[in-house]
Design an enzyme around this catalytic site. Sequence first.
Site, PDB file in Angstrom:
ATOM      1  N   GLY A  16       0.823  -1.328   0.123  1.00 54.75           N
ATOM      2  CA  GLY A  16      -0.126  -0.063   0.166  1.00 54.75           C
ATOM      3  C   GLY A  16       0.862   1.069   0.019  1.00 54.75           C
ATOM      4  O   GLY A  16       2.167   1.167  -0.081  1.00 54.75           O
ATOM      5  N   ASP A  69       2.672  -3.045   8.105  1.00 62.80           N
ATOM      6  CA  ASP A  69       2.003  -2.902   7.011  1.00 62.80           C
ATOM      7  C   ASP A  69       0.825  -1.806   7.577  1.00 62.80           C
ATOM      8  O   ASP A  69       0.684  -1.521   8.746  1.00 62.80           O
ATOM      9  CB  ASP A  69       1.032  -3.962   6.989  1.00 62.80           C
ATOM     10  CG  ASP A  69       0.300  -4.271   5.455  1.00 62.80           C
ATOM     11  OD1 ASP A  69       0.300  -3.155   4.729  1.00 62.80           O
ATOM     12  OD2 ASP A  69      -0.144  -5.316   5.108  1.00 62.80           O
ATOM     13  N   ASP A  86      -6.983  -0.077   6.196  1.00 58.81           N
ATOM     14  CA  ASP A  86      -7.881   0.733   5.671  1.00 58.81           C
ATOM     15  C   ASP A  86      -8.732   1.216   6.688  1.00 58.81           C
ATOM     16  O   ASP A  86      -9.241   2.486   6.609  1.00 58.81           O
ATOM     17  CB  ASP A  86      -8.882   0.056   4.696  1.00 58.81           C
ATOM     18  CG  ASP A  86      -7.847  -0.403   3.543  1.00 58.81           C
ATOM     19  OD1 ASP A  86      -7.423   0.499   2.746  1.00 58.81           O
ATOM     20  OD2 ASP A  86      -7.710  -1.669   3.199  1.00 58.81           O
ATOM     21  N   LYS A 105      -8.533  -4.651   5.893  1.00 53.08           N
ATOM     22  CA  LYS A 105      -7.514  -4.522   5.181  1.00 53.08           C
ATOM     23  C   LYS A 105      -7.879  -5.133   3.701  1.00 53.08           C
ATOM     24  O   LYS A 105      -8.839  -5.920   3.465  1.00 53.08           O
ATOM     25  CB  LYS A 105      -6.087  -5.152   5.423  1.00 53.08           C
ATOM     26  CG  LYS A 105      -5.715  -4.588   6.783  1.00 53.08           C
ATOM     27  CD  LYS A 105      -4.280  -5.208   7.213  1.00 53.08           C
ATOM     28  CE  LYS A 105      -3.406  -5.326   6.230  1.00 53.08           C
ATOM     29  NZ  LYS A 105      -3.033  -4.200   5.426  1.00 53.08           N
ATOM     30  N   GLY A 149      -7.610  -2.794   0.754  1.00 58.19           N
ATOM     31  CA  GLY A 149      -7.919  -1.844  -0.312  1.00 58.19           C
ATOM     32  C   GLY A 149      -6.936  -1.980  -1.604  1.00 58.19           C
ATOM     33  O   GLY A 149      -7.317  -1.682  -2.715  1.00 58.19           O
ATOM     34  N   GLY A 150      -5.923  -2.376  -1.115  1.00 62.52           N
ATOM     35  CA  GLY A 150      -4.594  -2.933  -2.390  1.00 62.52           C
ATOM     36  C   GLY A 150      -5.044  -4.276  -2.942  1.00 62.52           C
ATOM     37  O   GLY A 150      -4.324  -4.741  -3.786  1.00 62.52           O
ATOM     38  N   GLU A 207      -0.730 -10.908   2.790  1.00 68.27           N
ATOM     39  CA  GLU A 207      -0.622 -10.058   3.994  1.00 68.27           C
ATOM     40  C   GLU A 207      -0.753 -10.632   5.547  1.00 68.27           C
ATOM     41  O   GLU A 207      -0.007 -10.838   6.253  1.00 68.27           O
ATOM     42  CB  GLU A 207      -1.521  -8.778   3.988  1.00 68.27           C
ATOM     43  CG  GLU A 207      -0.905  -7.705   2.825  1.00 68.27           C
ATOM     44  CD  GLU A 207      -1.917  -6.517   2.929  1.00 68.27           C
ATOM     45  OE1 GLU A 207      -3.130  -6.760   3.457  1.00 68.27           O
ATOM     46  OE2 GLU A 207      -1.695  -5.490   2.108  1.00 68.27           O
ATOM     47  N   LYS A 244      -7.581   6.552  10.124  1.00 66.73           N
ATOM     48  CA  LYS A 244      -7.753   5.341   9.762  1.00 66.73           C
ATOM     49  C   LYS A 244      -8.694   4.653  11.094  1.00 66.73           C
ATOM     50  O   LYS A 244      -9.010   3.562  10.981  1.00 66.73           O
ATOM     51  CB  LYS A 244      -6.671   4.293   9.421  1.00 66.73           C
ATOM     52  CG  LYS A 244      -5.953   4.650   8.040  1.00 66.73           C
ATOM     53  CD  LYS A 244      -6.779   4.613   7.040  1.00 66.73           C
ATOM     54  CE  LYS A 244      -6.242   4.904   5.539  1.00 66.73           C
ATOM     55  NZ  LYS A 244      -5.059   4.049   5.136  1.00 66.73           N
TER      56      LYS A 244
HETATM   57  C1  5RP Z   1      -3.514  -3.541   0.897  1.00 68.47           C
HETATM   58  C2  5RP Z   1      -3.816  -2.938   2.158  1.00 68.47           C
HETATM   59  C3  5RP Z   1      -3.175  -1.732   2.728  1.00 68.47           C
HETATM   60  O1  5RP Z   1      -2.355  -1.827   3.805  1.00 68.47           O
HETATM   61  C4  5RP Z   1      -4.263  -0.878   2.965  1.00 68.47           C
HETATM   62  O2  5RP Z   1      -5.151  -0.752   1.749  1.00 68.47           O
HETATM   63  C5  5RP Z   1      -3.805   0.659   3.458  1.00 68.47           C
HETATM   64  O3  5RP Z   1      -3.250   1.193   2.295  1.00 68.47           O
HETATM   65  P1  5RP Z   1      -2.664   2.448   2.389  1.00 68.47           P
HETATM   66  O4  5RP Z   1      -1.392   2.458   3.208  1.00 68.47           O
HETATM   67  O5  5RP Z   1      -2.670   3.028   0.932  1.00 68.47           O
HETATM   68  O6  5RP Z   1      -3.879   3.688   2.746  1.00 68.47           O
HETATM   69  O7  5RP Z   1      -4.471  -3.602   3.115  1.00 68.47           O
HETATM   70  O8  5RP Z   1      -3.869  -5.009   0.550  1.00 68.47           O
END
Ligand code: 5RP
Length: 226
Positions: free
Chosen positions: A34, A86, A89, A99, A101-102, A108, A126
């Site tokens: 992310g 990590d 979201d 989590k 979003g990516g 993960e 968050k």
């Molecule tokens: C990816 C994730 C990310 O950790 C989550 O989406 C947060 O992303 P960002 O740091 O861009 O806000 O779970 O699968």
Amino acid sequence: MPTQQELKQQAASAALEIVEEVAGPDVIIGVGTGSTADLFIDGLARFRGRLRGTVASSERSAARLAAHGIPVLDLNDVERMPIYVDGADEIDARLHMIKGGGGAHTREKIVASVADRFICIADGSKLVERLGTFPLPVEVIPMARAAIARQLVALGGRPVLRDGFITDNGNVILDVAGLSITDAPALELRINNLAGVVTCGLFTQPGADVALLATAQGIRRLERAG
Ligand code: 5RP
């Protein structure tokens, strides 16, 4: 007021201080995916030669690590990692998270499961009282997409296929809005138990051990109770 990008950078820098504490020639670090994890990876470059390597939770993070000359190891060759770092979201006060979003939440979860501690890095926005405003990502085997979508509707959700997205594992993602998440651990188990679901984006079993949340007032550190 710091921008969200500056806050993400602060959270990533706070995690790098923890890397400073655990670094050593035999040490392997788990690395998330992310935009916040990207900033952490960029900072990790200064540890080149002071760590044995990393395990990445996505092809994207592996490529970024490799571009910095940081060794990326296969998880099958790694028995122990002191930390996994990590983003999230959403995260609540119990350090349960949404989590994915990516779209990388399955890997993960796997990499995090091998690490001693999950360090969540995020900007303070968050932190939520109750998980579920962010649509819950669910990774699904493609042939089960419609069947799983129907079952998610029966659970009160509104699943939407993530358009044109295939995970690193060759699967699809359903983003599920509208779920009422009153018991996140129970919902995580229930969704993960549907035949055809690879894993959902709830992280409660356990959640994070430490959250480093960057706010305009500085880093807010939360630790998992017990
Ligand atoms: C990816 C994730 C990310 O950790 C989550 O989406 C947060 O992303 P960002 O740091 O861009 O806000 O779970 O699968």
